[in-house]
Write a protein that holds these residues in place. Sequence first.
Motif, PDB file in Angstrom:
ATOM      1  N   LEU A  56      16.981 -57.903  59.684  1.00  0.00           N
ATOM      2  CA  LEU A  56      16.097 -57.491  60.765  1.00  0.00           C
ATOM      3  C   LEU A  56      16.800 -57.683  62.107  1.00  0.00           C
ATOM      4  N   CYS A  57      16.747 -56.668  62.948  1.00  0.00           N
ATOM      5  CA  CYS A  57      17.323 -56.745  64.291  1.00  0.00           C
ATOM      6  C   CYS A  57      16.279 -56.291  65.296  1.00  0.00           C
ATOM      7  N   ASN A  58      16.032 -57.111  66.321  1.00  0.00           N
ATOM      8  CA  ASN A  58      15.013 -56.829  67.336  1.00  0.00           C
ATOM      9  C   ASN A  58      13.616 -57.081  66.800  1.00  0.00           C
ATOM     10  N   GLU A  59      13.510 -57.282  65.528  1.00  0.00           N
ATOM     11  CA  GLU A  59      12.218 -57.480  64.871  1.00  0.00           C
ATOM     12  C   GLU A  59      12.306 -58.748  64.033  1.00  0.00           C
ATOM     13  N   MET A 110      26.086 -50.604  67.202  1.00  0.00           N
ATOM     14  CA  MET A 110      26.162 -50.846  65.756  1.00  0.00           C
ATOM     15  C   MET A 110      27.215 -49.956  65.099  1.00  0.00           C
ATOM     16  N   GLU A 111      27.261 -48.689  65.502  1.00  0.00           N
ATOM     17  CA  GLU A 111      28.244 -47.769  64.918  1.00  0.00           C
ATOM     18  C   GLU A 111      29.666 -48.232  65.206  1.00  0.00           C
ATOM     19  N   GLU A 112      29.910 -48.680  66.425  1.00  0.00           N
ATOM     20  CA  GLU A 112      31.253 -49.140  66.789  1.00  0.00           C
ATOM     21  C   GLU A 112      31.649 -50.357  65.953  1.00  0.00           C
ATOM     22  N   LYS A 113      30.725 -51.299  65.800  1.00  0.00           N
ATOM     23  CA  LYS A 113      31.030 -52.513  65.038  1.00  0.00           C
ATOM     24  C   LYS A 113      31.166 -52.201  63.545  1.00  0.00           C
ATOM     25  N   ALA A 114      30.303 -51.337  63.031  1.00  0.00           N
ATOM     26  CA  ALA A 114      30.361 -50.985  61.614  1.00  0.00           C
ATOM     27  C   ALA A 114      31.688 -50.325  61.272  1.00  0.00           C
ATOM     28  N   ALA A 119      23.425 -56.265  68.388  1.00  0.00           N
ATOM     29  CA  ALA A 119      23.873 -55.210  67.480  1.00  0.00           C
ATOM     30  C   ALA A 119      25.104 -55.649  66.691  1.00  0.00           C
ATOM     31  N   GLU A 120      26.072 -56.226  67.396  1.00  0.00           N
ATOM     32  CA  GLU A 120      27.306 -56.639  66.734  1.00  0.00           C
ATOM     33  C   GLU A 120      27.062 -57.762  65.738  1.00  0.00           C
ATOM     34  N   ASN A 158      21.165 -47.269  72.650  1.00  0.00           N
ATOM     35  CA  ASN A 158      22.236 -48.223  72.950  1.00  0.00           C
ATOM     36  C   ASN A 158      22.506 -49.143  71.761  1.00  0.00           C
ATOM     37  N   LEU A 159      21.448 -49.513  71.065  1.00  0.00           N
ATOM     38  CA  LEU A 159      21.595 -50.380  69.905  1.00  0.00           C
ATOM     39  C   LEU A 159      22.427 -49.683  68.818  1.00  0.00           C
TER      40      LEU A 159
END
Length: 337
Positions: free
Chosen positions: A142-145, A81-85, A295-296, A76-77
């Motif tokens: 860093l994302c989620n971390e 991310m792909e959509e926003k990128a 993610a966004e 899901n992450l």
Amino acid sequence: MATIEDVAKLAGLSRTTVSRVINDQPYVTDEKKSRILQAMKELGYVPNSSARRLRSQKTETIAVLLPRLRNPFFGNLIEAMEEKASEWGYQVIVCQTHDSKQKELDYLQLLKTKQVDGVVMASVINDWCDIEPYLESGPIVLCNEYKEEAQVSMIHMDQRRAAYESTSHLIDQGCKQIAYVSGGHESHAAYERKLGFTQALQDHAIPFHSEMIIDWALDVSDGQKVFHYLTKHFPEVDGIFTGSDEVAAGIIYEASESEWEIPADIAVVGFDNQMISLLMVPSITTVEQPVREMAEKTIEVLCSQIIHKSQRNDQRFVYDHELLVRNSTKRKKLSLQ
């Protein structure tokens, strides 16, 4: 196949002027630009994007490092991310480390060799001192971390608070012998969850048993093994906090097969609010993370750093969770507020 020279000839302009239009450079009149675009359309000419990226010294590509894509949270992450990128004109490549220090460093070489413009690390395996040198080659977010010693932007949820609230909920439902279950690599996020778990036990005067800490459970199959391990060695266990809905589902399934009642005999909390948490009987109490928002924000921060090299790279965005109370823990009737 049409070439840039063919476009220039049909438009009646120089190759240099055509190149300026293709690379979106200034100093070309609207009239000339219109002629060039029309010539490109008539000839079916498509600019060489690879050559364009080479000239601009940008790959328009972002690498996302994560432990394993089969975990629905990371799936899901990545999707978000792909959509926003794409909105920023970037594409995403997924790099699964499988909790390997060497693989993580190998993927970071993509930044060093200029094959990507920036890196998102959704997990961190190596010591930060081994990762830090790669910052000389481009931005890392860093994302989620998160790492306290890292001078990079970090986007994550308050894992300690989520674990504290989840464990406190189990205690409120009458659980007194509570196990903690996580998986594989001891990330900082998992470390924070464990701190929240133990703090909740301490604040409620519930005994802590280090033997009831399990750190190898990743999926449904592992959850089944967790149930048998705990009930064999700690038959008094009556509550389990897990870091995964899949693991929680495995525990619940095996408990039902063994004629244990959920939540009367064991109350179970999952994590991530995956579809399986609603499909299980009983439905699983779980922690919902704001995956899309994180993610966004991650892509927004990283792309801004790539484009504006002088922008701050030590921002921190901490998101709240939501504890979704369902039937796997409802021992007591919840009071209406």
